[in-house]
Design an enzyme around this catalytic site. Structure first.
Site, PDB file in Angstrom:
ATOM      1  N   TYR A   1       0.841  -1.203   0.000  1.00  0.00           N
ATOM      2  CA  TYR A   1       0.000   0.000   0.000  1.00  0.00           C
ATOM      3  C   TYR A   1       0.878   1.255   0.000  1.00  0.00           C
ATOM      4  O   TYR A   1       0.707   2.164  -0.819  1.00  0.00           O
ATOM      5  CB  TYR A   1      -0.905  -0.009   1.232  1.00  0.00           C
TER       6      TYR A   1
ATOM      7  N   LYS B   1       1.286   4.059  -3.025  1.00  0.00           N
ATOM      8  CA  LYS B   1       0.935   5.475  -2.861  1.00  0.00           C
ATOM      9  C   LYS B   1       2.141   6.373  -3.188  1.00  0.00           C
ATOM     10  O   LYS B   1       1.985   7.484  -3.698  1.00  0.00           O
ATOM     11  CB  LYS B   1       0.405   5.739  -1.453  1.00  0.00           C
TER      12      LYS B   1
ATOM     13  N   THR C   1     -13.637   6.384   8.098  1.00  0.00           N
ATOM     14  CA  THR C   1     -14.533   5.579   7.265  1.00  0.00           C
ATOM     15  C   THR C   1     -15.175   4.503   8.153  1.00  0.00           C
ATOM     16  O   THR C   1     -14.654   4.197   9.226  1.00  0.00           O
ATOM     17  CB  THR C   1     -13.749   4.919   6.117  1.00  0.00           C
TER      18      THR C   1
HETATM   19  N1  LIG Z   1      -9.638   6.006   4.493  1.00  0.00           N
HETATM   20  C1  LIG Z   1      -8.449   6.503   4.754  1.00  0.00           C
HETATM   21  O1  LIG Z   1      -8.078   6.655   5.908  1.00  0.00           O
HETATM   22  C2  LIG Z   1      -7.539   6.890   3.621  1.00  0.00           C
HETATM   23  C3  LIG Z   1      -6.399   7.656   3.893  1.00  0.00           C
HETATM   24  C4  LIG Z   1      -5.552   8.022   2.838  1.00  0.00           C
HETATM   25  C5  LIG Z   1      -5.849   7.601   1.549  1.00  0.00           C
HETATM   26  N2  LIG Z   1      -6.965   6.845   1.316  1.00  0.00           N
HETATM   27  C6  LIG Z   1      -7.234   6.440  -0.057  1.00  0.00           C
HETATM   28  O2  LIG Z   1      -8.448   7.034  -0.479  1.00  0.00           O
HETATM   29  C7  LIG Z   1      -9.071   6.231  -1.475  1.00  0.00           C
HETATM   30  C8  LIG Z   1     -10.498   5.955  -1.066  1.00  0.00           C
HETATM   31  O3  LIG Z   1     -10.484   5.323   0.192  1.00  0.00           O
HETATM   32  P1  LIG Z   1     -11.795   5.122   1.083  1.00  0.00           P
HETATM   33  O4  LIG Z   1     -11.348   5.105   2.498  1.00  0.00           O
HETATM   34  O5  LIG Z   1     -12.829   6.079   0.664  1.00  0.00           O
HETATM   35  O6  LIG Z   1     -12.142   3.610   0.660  1.00  0.00           O
HETATM   36  P2  LIG Z   1     -13.515   2.815   0.606  1.00  0.00           P
HETATM   37  O7  LIG Z   1     -13.160   1.386   0.776  1.00  0.00           O
HETATM   38  O8  LIG Z   1     -14.547   3.431   1.509  1.00  0.00           O
HETATM   39  O9  LIG Z   1     -13.982   3.058  -0.919  1.00  0.00           O
HETATM   40  C9  LIG Z   1     -13.235   2.570  -2.002  1.00  0.00           C
HETATM   41  C10 LIG Z   1     -14.176   2.305  -3.175  1.00  0.00           C
HETATM   42  O10 LIG Z   1     -13.390   1.808  -4.254  1.00  0.00           O
HETATM   43  C11 LIG Z   1     -14.063   0.730  -4.858  1.00  0.00           C
HETATM   44  N3  LIG Z   1     -13.112  -0.178  -5.493  1.00  0.00           N
HETATM   45  C12 LIG Z   1     -12.238  -1.032  -4.900  1.00  0.00           C
HETATM   46  N4  LIG Z   1     -11.583  -1.741  -5.827  1.00  0.00           N
HETATM   47  C13 LIG Z   1     -12.031  -1.330  -7.032  1.00  0.00           C
HETATM   48  C14 LIG Z   1     -11.749  -1.714  -8.370  1.00  0.00           C
HETATM   49  N5  LIG Z   1     -10.852  -2.683  -8.650  1.00  0.00           N
HETATM   50  N6  LIG Z   1     -12.389  -1.086  -9.372  1.00  0.00           N
HETATM   51  C15 LIG Z   1     -13.308  -0.110  -9.105  1.00  0.00           C
HETATM   52  N7  LIG Z   1     -13.651   0.269  -7.864  1.00  0.00           N
HETATM   53  C16 LIG Z   1     -13.006  -0.333  -6.836  1.00  0.00           C
HETATM   54  C17 LIG Z   1     -14.803   0.042  -3.721  1.00  0.00           C
HETATM   55  O11 LIG Z   1     -15.898  -0.753  -4.200  1.00  0.00           O
HETATM   56  C18 LIG Z   1     -15.246   1.238  -2.877  1.00  0.00           C
HETATM   57  O12 LIG Z   1     -16.532   1.702  -3.243  1.00  0.00           O
HETATM   58  C19 LIG Z   1      -8.194   4.989  -1.614  1.00  0.00           C
HETATM   59  O13 LIG Z   1      -7.314   5.147  -2.699  1.00  0.00           O
HETATM   60  C20 LIG Z   1      -7.429   4.960  -0.299  1.00  0.00           C
HETATM   61  O14 LIG Z   1      -6.219   4.282  -0.394  1.00  0.00           O
HETATM   62  C21 LIG Z   1      -7.819   6.490   2.322  1.00  0.00           C
END
Ligand SMILES: NC(=O)c1ccc[n+]([C@@H]2O[C@H](COP(=O)([O-])OP(=O)(O)OC[C@H]3O[C@@H](n4cnc5c(N)ncnc54)[C@H](O)[C@@H]3O)[C@@H](O)[C@H]2O)c1
Length: 260
Positions: free
Chosen positions: A159, A163, A194
Site C-alpha cells: 500500500y 501510494k 470511514t
Molecule cells: N480512508 C483513509 O483513511 C484513507 C487515507 C488516505 C488515503 N486513502 C485512499 O483514499 C481512497 C479511497 O479510500 P476510502 O477510504 O474512501 O475507501 P472505501 O473502501 O470506503 O472506498 C473505495 C471504493 O473503491 C471501490 N473499489 C475497490 N476496488 C475497485 C476496483 N478494482 N475497481 C473499481 N472500484 C473499486 C470500492 O468498491 C469502494 O466503493 C483509496 O485510494 C485509499 O487508499 C484512504
C-alpha cells in the site's frame, strides 16, 4: 441565521470519480455535484456505485479499474454522455489485511495492491488525458496518502509503495502536461473516519490511540473534509496548483511533538 454560501465552481464540468460508491469517493461525488458538476460514478460495486449516481443525479458506470478496456470505456462513456471530461478523480483503492509487514506479505498480495492502487491510476490518467488535451483543459486528482511521505512502523508495505508511486507519477504528469492547460495533483489524505476504520478502532481503542497521538488536531478526518479539498483542486480556484503533494492530513506530516 447566516446561510452557508453555495459554492458553484463546477457548473458545466464533467467529473469522473472512481471508487464513488463509498468513503472519500462518495463524499466527493456529493460535493462535486453540489457545485454543479455532472458526475460519473465509477465503481466495481454495482449497488453502491449505482446508489451514489442516483443520489447525485449522475451516471453509474461499473468498472474494475485494473482492466484497461473497462477504464477506456469509462472515460468514453463520460465524454459521449456529457460532451467533455474535465475532472478525473482517480481514487479507487484497497488496503487488504494480507498486505502487512514485508516479512509476511506474499507476492500475490503485493501485486494485487499495486494493480488496484497504482496501475489503475496509470490507466485512468492514460484514458483521461487525450480528452483533456483536445479540450486544452483538465484537472486530474489522484488519491495517494500521507503514507507516501512518511513511514509507519505499522506497515502495509505494498500500500505504502503504491501510494509513493501515485505521488511520483502525478508530479511527473503535472509537469509534462502543464502547458496544455492540464493540472495533475496528488491528494494525500491523512486517516479518514470511514466505517471500516471506525469499526476497527471501536474494537481496539489502543490501536486507535497509537495513531491519534500523532495527529496534531487530535482526530481523524471526515470524508467531507477530503471532498472539499478535491473540489478545490478540481476548480479554477486551484489554477496555479499543479504537480503538488497536496496534504490534507490535520498536520500529521508536519508534526514532531503534538499537543497533550
Ligand atoms: N480512508 C483513509 O483513511 C484513507 C487515507 C488516505 C488515503 N486513502 C485512499 O483514499 C481512497 C479511497 O479510500 P476510502 O477510504 O474512501 O475507501 P472505501 O473502501 O470506503 O472506498 C473505495 C471504493 O473503491 C471501490 N473499489 C475497490 N476496488 C475497485 C476496483 N478494482 N475497481 C473499481 N472500484 C473499486 C470500492 O468498491 C469502494 O466503493 C483509496 O485510494 C485509499 O487508499 C484512504
Amino acid at each position: 441565521m447566516t446561510e452557508t454560501p453555495v459554492c458553484r465552481r463546477l457548473v458545466g464540468r464533467t467529473a469522473v470519480i472512481t471508487g464513488a460508491g463509498s468513503g472519500i469517493g462518495l463524499a466527493t461525488a456529493r460535493r462535486l455535484a453540489s457545485e454543479g458538476a455532472q458526475v460519473v460514478c465509477a465503481d466495481i460495486d454495482e449497488s453502491a456505485g449505482k446508489a451514489a449516481a442516483d443520489e447525485v443525479g449522475g451516471l453509474f458506470v461499473r468498472v474494475d479499474v485494473v482492466d484497461p478496456e473497462q477504464v477506456e470505456a469509462l472515460f468514453k462513456t463520460a465524454f459521449d454522455t456529457y460532451g467533455s471530461v474535465d475532472i478525473a478523480f482517480n481514487n479507487a483503492g484497497i488496503s487488504p489485511p494480507d498486505d502487512d509487514s514485508i516479512l509476511t506479505t506474499g507476492l500475490d498480495a503485493w501485486k494485487r495492491v499495486q494493480e488496484v492502487n497504482l496501475t489503475s491510476v496509470y490507466l485512468c490518467c492514460k484514458a483521461a488525458l487525450p480528452y483533456m488535451r483536445r479540450q486544452g483543459r483538465g484537472s486530474i486528482i489522484n488519491t495517494a496518502s500521507f503514507v507516501a511521505v512518511m513511514g509507519a512502523a505499522t506497515s502495509q508495505i505494498s500500500y505504502t509503495a503504491s501510494k509513493g508511486g501515485v505521488l511520483a507519477m502525478s508530479r511527473e504528469l503535472g509537469v509534462q502536461f502543464a502547458r496544455e492547460g492540464i493540472r495533475v495533483n496528488a491528494l494525500c489524505p491523512g486517516p479518514v473516519n470511514t466505517p471500516l476504520l471506525k469499526e476497527l478502532f471501536a474494537k481496539d481503542p489502543e490501536r486507535a490511540q497509537r495513531r491519534l497521538v500523532h495527529v496534531p488536531v487530535g482526530r481523524f478526518a471526515e470524508p467531507e473534509e477530503i471532498a472539499s479539498a478535491v473540489a478545490f483542486l478540481a476548480s479554477d480556484d486551484a489554477s496555479f496548483v499543479n504537480a503538488a503533494e497536496f496534504l490534507v492530513d490535520g498536520g500529521i506530516a508536519g508534526a514532531y511533538v503534538t499537543p497533550l
